[in-house]
Design a protein around this motif. Structure first.
Motif, mmCIF file in Angstrom:
data_model
loop_
_atom_site.group_PDB
_atom_site.id
_atom_site.type_symbol
_atom_site.label_atom_id
_atom_site.label_comp_id
_atom_site.label_asym_id
_atom_site.label_seq_id
_atom_site.Cartn_x
_atom_site.Cartn_y
_atom_site.Cartn_z
ATOM 1 N N ARG A 1 0.828 -1.211 0.000
ATOM 2 C CA ARG A 1 0.000 0.000 0.000
ATOM 3 C C ARG A 1 0.860 1.257 0.000
ATOM 4 N NH1 ARG A 1 -4.677 -1.467 4.340
ATOM 5 N NH2 ARG A 1 -5.711 -3.036 3.076
ATOM 6 N N ALA A 2 2.030 1.159 0.591
ATOM 7 C CA ALA A 2 2.974 2.274 0.533
ATOM 8 C C ALA A 2 3.614 2.235 -0.853
ATOM 9 C CB ALA A 2 4.032 2.137 1.622
ATOM 10 N N ARG A 3 3.387 3.252 -1.650
ATOM 11 C CA ARG A 3 3.854 3.256 -3.045
ATOM 12 C C ARG A 3 5.339 2.990 -3.177
ATOM 13 N NH1 ARG A 3 1.842 8.592 -5.823
ATOM 14 N NH2 ARG A 3 3.268 9.284 -4.249
ATOM 15 N N ARG A 4 6.097 3.368 -2.189
ATOM 16 C CA ARG A 4 7.544 3.192 -2.249
ATOM 17 C C ARG A 4 7.931 1.727 -2.421
ATOM 18 N NH1 ARG A 4 11.573 6.498 -0.263
ATOM 19 N NH2 ARG A 4 13.550 5.435 -0.190
ATOM 20 N N HIS A 5 7.071 0.805 -1.972
ATOM 21 C CA HIS A 5 7.407 -0.610 -2.009
ATOM 22 C C HIS A 5 6.921 -1.333 -3.258
ATOM 23 C CE1 HIS A 5 9.033 -0.195 1.910
ATOM 24 N NE2 HIS A 5 7.905 0.275 2.381
ATOM 25 N N ILE B 1 10.995 -1.834 4.529
ATOM 26 C CA ILE B 1 9.871 -2.773 4.608
ATOM 27 C C ILE B 1 9.496 -2.989 6.071
ATOM 28 C CG2 ILE B 1 9.163 -5.166 4.193
ATOM 29 C CD1 ILE B 1 11.007 -5.056 1.683
ATOM 30 N N THR B 2 10.494 -3.072 6.926
ATOM 31 C CA THR B 2 10.234 -3.229 8.363
ATOM 32 C C THR B 2 9.529 -2.002 8.916
ATOM 33 O OG1 THR B 2 12.176 -4.641 8.537
ATOM 34 C CG2 THR B 2 11.301 -3.753 10.595
ATOM 35 N N TRP B 3 9.916 -0.802 8.448
ATOM 36 C CA TRP B 3 9.229 0.422 8.880
ATOM 37 C C TRP B 3 7.762 0.393 8.465
ATOM 38 C CZ3 TRP B 3 10.133 3.411 12.639
ATOM 39 C CH2 TRP B 3 11.432 3.782 12.996
ATOM 40 N N ALA B 4 7.474 -0.122 7.275
ATOM 41 C CA ALA B 4 6.079 -0.241 6.838
ATOM 42 C C ALA B 4 5.324 -1.181 7.776
ATOM 43 C CB ALA B 4 6.014 -0.736 5.394
ATOM 44 N N ALA B 5 5.963 -2.274 8.182
ATOM 45 C CA ALA B 5 5.337 -3.209 9.119
ATOM 46 C C ALA B 5 5.132 -2.555 10.485
ATOM 47 C CB ALA B 5 6.193 -4.467 9.252
ATOM 48 N N ILE B 6 6.082 -1.738 10.908
ATOM 49 C CA ILE B 6 5.956 -1.015 12.178
ATOM 50 C C ILE B 6 4.760 -0.062 12.117
ATOM 51 C CG2 ILE B 6 7.049 0.806 13.562
ATOM 52 C CD1 ILE B 6 9.736 -0.666 13.021
ATOM 53 N N THR B 7 4.607 0.618 11.013
ATOM 54 C CA THR B 7 3.473 1.524 10.832
ATOM 55 C C THR B 7 2.152 0.764 10.939
ATOM 56 O OG1 THR B 7 4.799 2.939 9.395
ATOM 57 C CG2 THR B 7 2.410 3.176 9.252
ATOM 58 N N LEU B 8 2.068 -0.391 10.304
ATOM 59 C CA LEU B 8 0.851 -1.199 10.362
ATOM 60 C C LEU B 8 0.550 -1.662 11.785
ATOM 61 C CD1 LEU B 8 1.476 -3.298 7.154
ATOM 62 C CD2 LEU B 8 -0.311 -1.590 7.462
ATOM 63 N N MET B 9 1.583 -2.096 12.509
ATOM 64 C CA MET B 9 1.370 -2.556 13.886
ATOM 65 C C MET B 9 0.956 -1.402 14.795
ATOM 66 S SD MET B 9 4.184 -5.535 14.562
ATOM 67 C CE MET B 9 5.596 -4.868 13.692
ATOM 68 N N THR B 10 1.543 -0.227 14.573
ATOM 69 C CA THR B 10 1.174 0.939 15.363
ATOM 70 C C THR B 10 -0.285 1.296 15.127
ATOM 71 O OG1 THR B 10 3.438 1.749 15.169
ATOM 72 C CG2 THR B 10 1.780 3.336 15.860
ATOM 73 N N ARG B 11 -0.729 1.211 13.893
ATOM 74 C CA ARG B 11 -2.140 1.469 13.593
ATOM 75 C C ARG B 11 -3.046 0.449 14.273
ATOM 76 N NH1 ARG B 11 -1.379 2.860 7.267
ATOM 77 N NH2 ARG B 11 -0.542 4.949 7.569
ATOM 78 N N ARG B 12 -2.631 -0.800 14.307
ATOM 79 C CA ARG B 12 -3.442 -1.818 14.992
ATOM 80 C C ARG B 12 -3.584 -1.508 16.470
ATOM 81 N NH1 ARG B 12 -2.321 -8.098 13.368
ATOM 82 N NH2 ARG B 12 -2.532 -7.880 11.133
ATOM 83 N N LEU B 13 -2.492 -1.059 17.081
ATOM 84 C CA LEU B 13 -2.533 -0.769 18.513
ATOM 85 C C LEU B 13 -3.343 0.478 18.843
ATOM 86 C CD1 LEU B 13 1.115 -1.568 19.626
ATOM 87 C CD2 LEU B 13 -0.969 -2.758 20.311
ATOM 88 N N THR B 14 -3.337 1.456 17.959
ATOM 89 C CA THR B 14 -4.012 2.725 18.260
ATOM 90 C C THR B 14 -5.429 2.795 17.717
ATOM 91 O OG1 THR B 14 -3.052 3.747 16.289
ATOM 92 C CG2 THR B 14 -1.853 4.003 18.367
ATOM 93 N N ARG B 15 -5.831 1.788 16.975
ATOM 94 C CA ARG B 15 -7.189 1.763 16.427
ATOM 95 C C ARG B 15 -8.185 1.654 17.574
ATOM 96 N NH1 ARG B 15 -8.328 -3.494 13.069
ATOM 97 N NH2 ARG B 15 -6.123 -3.193 12.880
ATOM 98 N N ARG B 16 -9.304 2.360 17.419
ATOM 99 C CA ARG B 16 -10.353 2.270 18.439
ATOM 100 C C ARG B 16 -10.922 0.860 18.451
ATOM 101 N NH1 ARG B 16 -14.038 7.274 16.979
ATOM 102 N NH2 ARG B 16 -12.331 8.446 16.137
ATOM 103 N N SER B 17 -11.188 0.371 19.652
ATOM 104 C CA SER B 17 -11.698 -0.988 19.765
ATOM 105 C C SER B 17 -13.131 -1.106 19.261
ATOM 106 C CB SER B 17 -11.600 -1.471 21.213
ATOM 107 O OG SER B 17 -12.358 -0.621 22.044
#
Length: 182
Positions: free
Chosen positions: A130-134, A149-165
């Motif tokens: 989804r990140a055009r760079r990849h 690529i790891t930074w993209a994965a970190i971004t995805l995990m951060t979004r999972r943690l901060t998403r409203r339940s």
């Protein structure tokens, strides 16, 4: 300037530590054990930009791509556990063996497999792409490509943690037709 920080953090292992800690937190938040019990391995051939040196890219005869091959290990929920970038002609079984060895040293999951749950790692690739760079490899060094690529994965995990339940309840209004006067 930011690129310099990313290179230094990748070389010092900071990006890997962040990935591992976030992965642990996401797994705990979803009610799973902190470490993955199994791992799923997959690779993806990707075209290389002209900035990628000829020494680090090759021809993948199966996919008909001149570029690099990205290898990814994820857990059953699609969290990225490890990334490795090689030239496109690299033999997948040898790289997978190396990745599983590295993972076993670090986390000791029960197995790496490709089979019925392969769609999980394919979904992880989709999230990363989804990140055009990849969509293409632009990095001169394979190590920098791995860290991005790891930074993209970190971004995805951060979004999972901060998403409203749960989403806030919305008020539903019904439409009632008004009778027309004759």
């Amino acid at each position: 300037m930011i690129y310099g920080f990313a290179r230094r953090w990748a070389a010092a292992g900071v990006i890997g530590v962040i990935r591992d800690q976030l992965c642990r937190k996401v797994r705990l938040a979803s009610g799973k054990t902190p470490r993955a019990a199994s791992a799923i391995v997959d690779s993806q051939s990707i075209k290389a930009s002209e900035t990628v040196g000829k020494a680090t890219r090759r021809w993948d005869g199966g996919k008909l791509i001149n570029g690099r091959k990205r290898h990814l290990i994820s857990d059953n929920s699609g969290l990225v556990l490890l990334v490795m970038v090689t030239d496109a002609a690299a033999q997948v079984s040898l790289v997978a063996r190396e990745l599983l060895f590295r993972l076993a040293l670090d986390r000791s999951p029960s197995a790496g497999r490709q089979g019925p749950r392969r769609w999980v790692v394919e979904r992880s690739w989709s999230w990363i792409m989804r990140a055009r760079r990849h969509c293409r490899d632009y990095e001169r060094l394979p190590e920098m490509s791995e860290s991005l690529i790891t930074w993209a994965a970190i971004t995805l995990m951060t979004r999972r943690l901060t998403r409203r339940s749960s989403r806030p309840a919305t008020q539903v209004t019904t439409w009632t037709p008004v009778a027309q006067a004759a």
